[in-house]
Design an enzyme around this catalytic site. Structure first.
Site, mmCIF file in Angstrom:
data_model
loop_
_atom_site.group_PDB
_atom_site.id
_atom_site.type_symbol
_atom_site.label_atom_id
_atom_site.label_comp_id
_atom_site.label_asym_id
_atom_site.label_seq_id
_atom_site.Cartn_x
_atom_site.Cartn_y
_atom_site.Cartn_z
ATOM 1 N N CYS A 8 48.730 11.909 18.762
ATOM 2 C CA CYS A 8 48.185 12.300 20.069
ATOM 3 C C CYS A 8 47.383 13.576 19.872
ATOM 4 O O CYS A 8 46.921 13.851 18.752
ATOM 5 C CB CYS A 8 49.295 12.449 21.118
ATOM 6 S SG CYS A 8 50.516 13.716 20.749
ATOM 7 N N ASN A 11 50.640 16.752 19.539
ATOM 8 C CA ASN A 11 51.853 16.372 18.794
ATOM 9 C C ASN A 11 53.103 17.059 19.356
ATOM 10 O O ASN A 11 54.026 17.402 18.619
ATOM 11 C CB ASN A 11 51.713 16.660 17.275
ATOM 12 C CG ASN A 11 52.799 16.033 16.406
ATOM 13 O OD1 ASN A 11 53.122 16.551 15.348
ATOM 14 N ND2 ASN A 11 53.372 14.925 16.835
ATOM 15 N N CYS A 13 53.967 16.102 23.051
ATOM 16 C CA CYS A 13 54.411 15.302 24.211
ATOM 17 C C CYS A 13 54.532 13.818 23.877
ATOM 18 O O CYS A 13 55.636 13.270 23.835
ATOM 19 C CB CYS A 13 53.458 15.480 25.386
ATOM 20 S SG CYS A 13 53.347 17.168 26.001
ATOM 21 N N ARG A 14 53.382 13.149 23.655
ATOM 22 C CA ARG A 14 53.409 11.690 23.515
ATOM 23 C C ARG A 14 53.837 11.193 22.143
ATOM 24 O O ARG A 14 54.734 10.344 22.030
ATOM 25 C CB ARG A 14 52.025 11.116 23.860
ATOM 26 C CG ARG A 14 51.665 11.254 25.318
ATOM 27 C CD ARG A 14 50.189 11.014 25.570
ATOM 28 N NE ARG A 14 49.371 12.076 24.992
ATOM 29 C CZ ARG A 14 48.044 12.130 25.011
ATOM 30 N NH1 ARG A 14 47.379 11.123 25.568
ATOM 31 N NH2 ARG A 14 47.395 13.136 24.496
ATOM 32 N N SER A 15 53.184 11.685 21.077
ATOM 33 C CA SER A 15 53.490 11.107 19.757
ATOM 34 C C SER A 15 54.904 11.416 19.267
ATOM 35 O O SER A 15 55.489 10.576 18.563
ATOM 36 C CB SER A 15 52.427 11.476 18.715
ATOM 37 O OG SER A 15 52.297 12.861 18.541
ATOM 38 N N ASP A 122 47.866 11.609 29.179
ATOM 39 C CA ASP A 122 48.370 12.903 28.715
ATOM 40 C C ASP A 122 49.235 13.507 29.825
ATOM 41 O O ASP A 122 48.719 13.807 30.905
ATOM 42 C CB ASP A 122 47.163 13.802 28.413
ATOM 43 C CG ASP A 122 47.566 15.169 27.908
ATOM 44 O OD1 ASP A 122 48.762 15.501 27.959
ATOM 45 O OD2 ASP A 122 46.673 15.906 27.485
#
Ligand code: 4NP
Length: 150
Positions: A8, A11, A13-15, A122
């Site tokens: 993301c 690195n 939040c999402r990934s 995001d």
């Protein structure tokens, strides 16, 4: 050993969620999962507190992770590189050195909704609801990825 990289922007939040979720669905003897960001803003940091919480609520611990930046050598180290959104995907593709590098890059939600080119939003500037939404999207996508890997 199959090696999968989740990418993301930050690195945090999402990934990290994608990494933790996929790790929970595969055998670590056969599949290695890591994550990285296309930006360097948060290198060395733990995942965002809201990602840690949403993961924990679902029985997944992601506090062993620290943020790192995506590197060109990741094209050599990984078999599949899953971008969370279109912007990350384009960023990674610009760093590719060859068609072989490019062939490793996928938008993660295309596993769930083929060819739709949808992005994982995001959640950084929103509330905890956004993180729950991201978790659910990634959980469904990782079910598909895990079944392909097994
Ligand atoms: P991520 O979320 O890409 O899912 O880790 C973000 C984290 C931090 C920032 C942007 C997105 N930031 O601009 O600092």
């Amino acid at each position: 050993m199959k090696k999968i990289l989740m990418v993301c922007l930050g690195n945090i939040c999402r990934s990290p969620l994608a990494q933790g979720i996929l790790e929970s669905k595969v055998n670590s003897e056969n599949v290695f999962v890591d994550s990285a960001g296309t930006g360097a803003y948060h290198v060395g940091n733990l995942p965002d507190k809201r990602s840690i919480k949403v993961a924990k609520n679902n029985g997944i611990n992601i506090t062993n992770q620290t943020a790192r930046k995506f590197e060109v050598s990741d094209f050599d180290a990984f078999d599949c590189i899953y971008a969370m959104d279109e912007s990350n995907c384009q960023h990674i593709l610009r760093l590719a050195r060859s068609d072989e590098d490019k062939s490793k890059v996928y938008l993660i939600l295309n596993e769930l909704h083929p060819n739709k080119n949808q992005s994982v939003p995001d959640p950084y500037y929103g509330g905890v609801q956004g993180f729950e939404n991201v978790y659910n999207m990634l959980n469904d996508a990782c079910d598909v990825i895990a079944s392909k890997l097994s």
